[in-house]
Write a protein that holds these residues in place. Structure first.
Motif, PDB file in Angstrom:
ATOM      1  N   LEU A 190       0.730   6.215  -3.692  1.00 18.86           N
ATOM      2  CA  LEU A 190       0.098   6.509  -4.832  1.00 18.86           C
ATOM      3  C   LEU A 190       0.850   5.942  -6.138  1.00 18.86           C
ATOM      4  O   LEU A 190       0.185   5.448  -7.134  1.00 18.86           O
ATOM      5  CB  LEU A 190      -0.284   7.897  -5.068  1.00 18.86           C
ATOM      6  CG  LEU A 190      -0.995   8.320  -6.292  1.00 18.86           C
ATOM      7  CD1 LEU A 190      -2.348   7.925  -6.217  1.00 18.86           C
ATOM      8  CD2 LEU A 190      -1.167   9.983  -6.362  1.00 18.86           C
ATOM      9  N   THR A 191       2.299   6.222  -5.882  1.00 26.31           N
ATOM     10  CA  THR A 191       2.994   5.573  -7.150  1.00 26.31           C
ATOM     11  C   THR A 191       2.857   4.294  -7.273  1.00 26.31           C
ATOM     12  O   THR A 191       2.469   3.816  -8.273  1.00 26.31           O
ATOM     13  CB  THR A 191       4.516   6.190  -7.058  1.00 26.31           C
ATOM     14  OG1 THR A 191       4.439   7.614  -6.701  1.00 26.31           O
ATOM     15  CG2 THR A 191       5.412   5.634  -8.001  1.00 26.31           C
ATOM     16  N   GLY A 192       2.944   3.531  -6.119  1.00 23.27           N
ATOM     17  CA  GLY A 192       2.655   1.890  -6.232  1.00 23.27           C
ATOM     18  C   GLY A 192       1.414   1.612  -6.988  1.00 23.27           C
ATOM     19  O   GLY A 192       1.516   0.791  -7.972  1.00 23.27           O
ATOM     20  N   MET A 193       0.354   2.286  -6.395  1.00 20.58           N
ATOM     21  CA  MET A 193      -0.854   1.883  -6.920  1.00 20.58           C
ATOM     22  C   MET A 193      -1.060   2.245  -8.263  1.00 20.58           C
ATOM     23  O   MET A 193      -1.617   1.705  -9.170  1.00 20.58           O
ATOM     24  CB  MET A 193      -2.113   2.672  -6.113  1.00 20.58           C
ATOM     25  CG  MET A 193      -2.136   2.589  -5.016  1.00 20.58           C
ATOM     26  SD  MET A 193      -3.517   3.371  -3.939  1.00 20.58           S
ATOM     27  CE  MET A 193      -3.939   2.403  -2.764  1.00 20.58           C
ATOM     28  N   ASN A 194      -0.022   3.186  -8.885  1.00 22.79           N
ATOM     29  CA  ASN A 194      -0.374   3.492 -10.608  1.00 22.79           C
ATOM     30  C   ASN A 194       0.507   2.895 -11.209  1.00 22.79           C
ATOM     31  O   ASN A 194       0.426   2.907 -12.220  1.00 22.79           O
ATOM     32  CB  ASN A 194      -0.296   5.152 -10.456  1.00 22.79           C
ATOM     33  CG  ASN A 194      -1.347   5.848 -10.194  1.00 22.79           C
ATOM     34  OD1 ASN A 194      -2.118   6.351 -11.287  1.00 22.79           O
ATOM     35  ND2 ASN A 194      -1.683   6.096  -9.118  1.00 22.79           N
ATOM     36  N   THR A 195       1.725   2.236 -10.538  1.00 20.23           N
ATOM     37  CA  THR A 195       2.532   1.201 -11.194  1.00 20.23           C
ATOM     38  C   THR A 195       1.848   0.124 -11.689  1.00 20.23           C
ATOM     39  O   THR A 195       1.893  -0.625 -12.772  1.00 20.23           O
ATOM     40  CB  THR A 195       3.698   1.058 -10.443  1.00 20.23           C
ATOM     41  OG1 THR A 195       4.249   2.456  -9.998  1.00 20.23           O
ATOM     42  CG2 THR A 195       4.807   0.278 -11.069  1.00 20.23           C
ATOM     43  N   ILE A 196       1.214  -0.906 -10.786  1.00 20.17           N
ATOM     44  CA  ILE A 196       0.646  -2.203 -11.069  1.00 20.17           C
ATOM     45  C   ILE A 196      -0.855  -1.875 -10.276  1.00 20.17           C
ATOM     46  O   ILE A 196      -0.776  -1.770  -9.136  1.00 20.17           O
ATOM     47  CB  ILE A 196       1.611  -3.280 -10.320  1.00 20.17           C
ATOM     48  CG1 ILE A 196       2.935  -3.191 -10.833  1.00 20.17           C
ATOM     49  CG2 ILE A 196       0.818  -4.556 -10.471  1.00 20.17           C
ATOM     50  CD1 ILE A 196       3.535  -4.456 -10.196  1.00 20.17           C
ATOM     51  N   GLN A 197      -1.827  -2.554 -11.143  1.00 17.35           N
ATOM     52  CA  GLN A 197      -3.123  -2.575 -10.679  1.00 17.35           C
ATOM     53  C   GLN A 197      -3.251  -3.794  -9.980  1.00 17.35           C
ATOM     54  O   GLN A 197      -3.167  -4.954 -10.326  1.00 17.35           O
ATOM     55  CB  GLN A 197      -4.040  -2.461 -11.790  1.00 17.35           C
ATOM     56  CG  GLN A 197      -3.945  -1.195 -12.883  1.00 17.35           C
ATOM     57  CD  GLN A 197      -4.158   0.014 -12.180  1.00 17.35           C
ATOM     58  OE1 GLN A 197      -5.014   0.328 -11.513  1.00 17.35           O
ATOM     59  NE2 GLN A 197      -3.189   0.875 -11.981  1.00 17.35           N
ATOM     60  N   SER A 198      -3.979  -3.433  -8.706  1.00 17.06           N
ATOM     61  CA  SER A 198      -4.477  -4.718  -8.203  1.00 17.06           C
ATOM     62  C   SER A 198      -5.561  -4.119  -7.137  1.00 17.06           C
ATOM     63  O   SER A 198      -5.873  -2.914  -7.019  1.00 17.06           O
ATOM     64  CB  SER A 198      -3.316  -4.943  -7.033  1.00 17.06           C
ATOM     65  OG  SER A 198      -3.634  -5.764  -6.319  1.00 17.06           O
ATOM     66  N   ILE A 209      -2.114  -1.520   4.970  1.00 17.82           N
ATOM     67  CA  ILE A 209      -3.054  -2.114   3.647  1.00 17.82           C
ATOM     68  C   ILE A 209      -3.908  -1.301   3.120  1.00 17.82           C
ATOM     69  O   ILE A 209      -4.651  -0.725   4.001  1.00 17.82           O
ATOM     70  CB  ILE A 209      -3.544  -3.466   4.055  1.00 17.82           C
ATOM     71  CG1 ILE A 209      -2.325  -4.664   4.418  1.00 17.82           C
ATOM     72  CG2 ILE A 209      -4.395  -3.976   2.638  1.00 17.82           C
ATOM     73  CD1 ILE A 209      -3.026  -6.000   4.546  1.00 17.82           C
ATOM     74  N   TRP A 210      -3.898  -1.203   1.912  1.00 16.12           N
ATOM     75  CA  TRP A 210      -4.904   0.039   0.993  1.00 16.12           C
ATOM     76  C   TRP A 210      -5.618  -0.653   0.008  1.00 16.12           C
ATOM     77  O   TRP A 210      -5.043  -1.543  -0.748  1.00 16.12           O
ATOM     78  CB  TRP A 210      -3.925   1.124   0.452  1.00 16.12           C
ATOM     79  CG  TRP A 210      -3.247   1.820   1.555  1.00 16.12           C
ATOM     80  CD1 TRP A 210      -2.244   1.435   2.177  1.00 16.12           C
ATOM     81  CD2 TRP A 210      -3.426   3.003   1.840  1.00 16.12           C
ATOM     82  NE1 TRP A 210      -1.445   2.529   2.937  1.00 16.12           N
ATOM     83  CE2 TRP A 210      -2.469   3.343   2.792  1.00 16.12           C
ATOM     84  CE3 TRP A 210      -4.582   4.011   1.905  1.00 16.12           C
ATOM     85  CZ2 TRP A 210      -2.525   4.663   3.653  1.00 16.12           C
ATOM     86  CZ3 TRP A 210      -4.618   5.104   2.494  1.00 16.12           C
ATOM     87  CH2 TRP A 210      -3.663   5.425   3.559  1.00 16.12           C
ATOM     88  N   SER A 211      -6.823  -0.409  -0.207  1.00 15.04           N
ATOM     89  CA  SER A 211      -7.659  -0.831  -1.180  1.00 15.04           C
ATOM     90  C   SER A 211      -7.442   0.154  -2.495  1.00 15.04           C
ATOM     91  O   SER A 211      -6.945   1.317  -2.247  1.00 15.04           O
ATOM     92  CB  SER A 211      -9.024  -0.694  -0.782  1.00 15.04           C
ATOM     93  OG  SER A 211      -9.870  -0.692  -2.002  1.00 15.04           O
ATOM     94  N   LYS A 212      -7.420  -0.469  -3.450  1.00 16.94           N
ATOM     95  CA  LYS A 212      -7.171   0.275  -4.810  1.00 16.94           C
ATOM     96  C   LYS A 212      -8.374   1.378  -4.900  1.00 16.94           C
ATOM     97  O   LYS A 212      -8.034   2.634  -5.386  1.00 16.94           O
ATOM     98  CB  LYS A 212      -7.455  -0.402  -6.007  1.00 16.94           C
ATOM     99  CG  LYS A 212      -7.516   0.285  -7.411  1.00 16.94           C
ATOM    100  CD  LYS A 212      -6.073   0.906  -7.601  1.00 16.94           C
ATOM    101  CE  LYS A 212      -6.049   1.600  -8.891  1.00 16.94           C
ATOM    102  NZ  LYS A 212      -4.992   2.291  -8.996  1.00 16.94           N
ATOM    103  N   GLU A 213      -9.639   1.315  -4.102  1.00 14.64           N
ATOM    104  CA  GLU A 213     -10.580   2.203  -4.049  1.00 14.64           C
ATOM    105  C   GLU A 213     -10.009   3.695  -3.106  1.00 14.64           C
ATOM    106  O   GLU A 213     -10.769   4.519  -3.631  1.00 14.64           O
ATOM    107  CB  GLU A 213     -11.795   1.822  -3.486  1.00 14.64           C
ATOM    108  CG  GLU A 213     -12.499   0.895  -4.424  1.00 14.64           C
ATOM    109  CD  GLU A 213     -13.737   0.023  -3.871  1.00 14.64           C
ATOM    110  OE1 GLU A 213     -14.444   0.669  -3.240  1.00 14.64           O
ATOM    111  OE2 GLU A 213     -14.002  -1.000  -4.056  1.00 14.64           O
TER     112      GLU A 213
END
Length: 184
Positions: free
Chosen positions: A78-86, A131-135
């Motif tokens: 979650l931290t990675g997802m909130n750090t850079i949008q992709s 691998i995770w989707s932003k969704e």
């Protein structure tokens, strides 16, 4: 795709921060970054606060989001997802020094829609090789808010890693104890 290196574990069994353990003169985190680099435009290392300054200043190193600090690998994702949008995030833990870019390639080839995808080999699940989707971000946040820290229930598709094992039998081995790599 953004790469997320999970390097924030407590390393209780190992006795020291695994990210800085070495194999053949190279730190574990360096192996993980090398596996992600061919597929990722940027890489984020999620580490414990006391280890941030130990990484080279050229790396993008962050700590868990404050509200989920210390809540395990899911908090790191979650931290990675909130750090850079992709749209997509490739995740590898720092304690799999034999992982290579073939893992990410296999996962990318099996992603569909917004599903999270992880490796399974011979009945053993590897939810952090994923691998995770932003969704998936709201689902991860909700799980952490409910104090559910397990990654496995959030994985939608498990990819057979057996083909990868033919190339390198130790590909998925994670290192949990000092001396575990002796003799390799």
């Amino acid at each position: 795709m953004i790469g997320i290196v999970l390097a924030g574990g407590q390393s209780r069994r190992f006795g020291s921060t695994k990210a800085f353990a070495t194999y053949n003169g190279k730190c574990f985190y360096e192996y993980t970054i090398a596996a992600l680099t061919p597929h990722c435009t940027e890489i984020i290392v999620v580490a414990r606060p006391e280890d941030v300054d130990r990484f080279p200043s050229t790396l993008h190193v962050v700590t868990d989001l404050q509200e989920f600090a210390g809540q395990g690998p899911l908090a790191g994702v979650l931290t990675g997802m909130n750090t850079i949008q992709s749209d997509w995030y490739a995740v590898l833990p720092c304690d799999v020094p034999f992982a290579d870019d073939s893992i990410i390639r296999k996962l990318m080839n099996h992603r569909a829609g917004n599903m999270s995808v992880a490796i399974e080999e011979i009945g053993k699940l590897h939810p952090l090789l994923s691998i995770w989707s932003k969704e998936a971000e709201p689902m991860i946040r909700s799980s952490l808010e409910m104090e559910n820290r397990s990654v496995r229930p959030l994985i939608h598709h498990w990819v057979d890693g057996q083909v990868l094992l033919e190339k390198k039998p130790s590909l998925f081995d994670n290192v949990n104890r000092p001396g575990q790599l002796e003799g390799r």
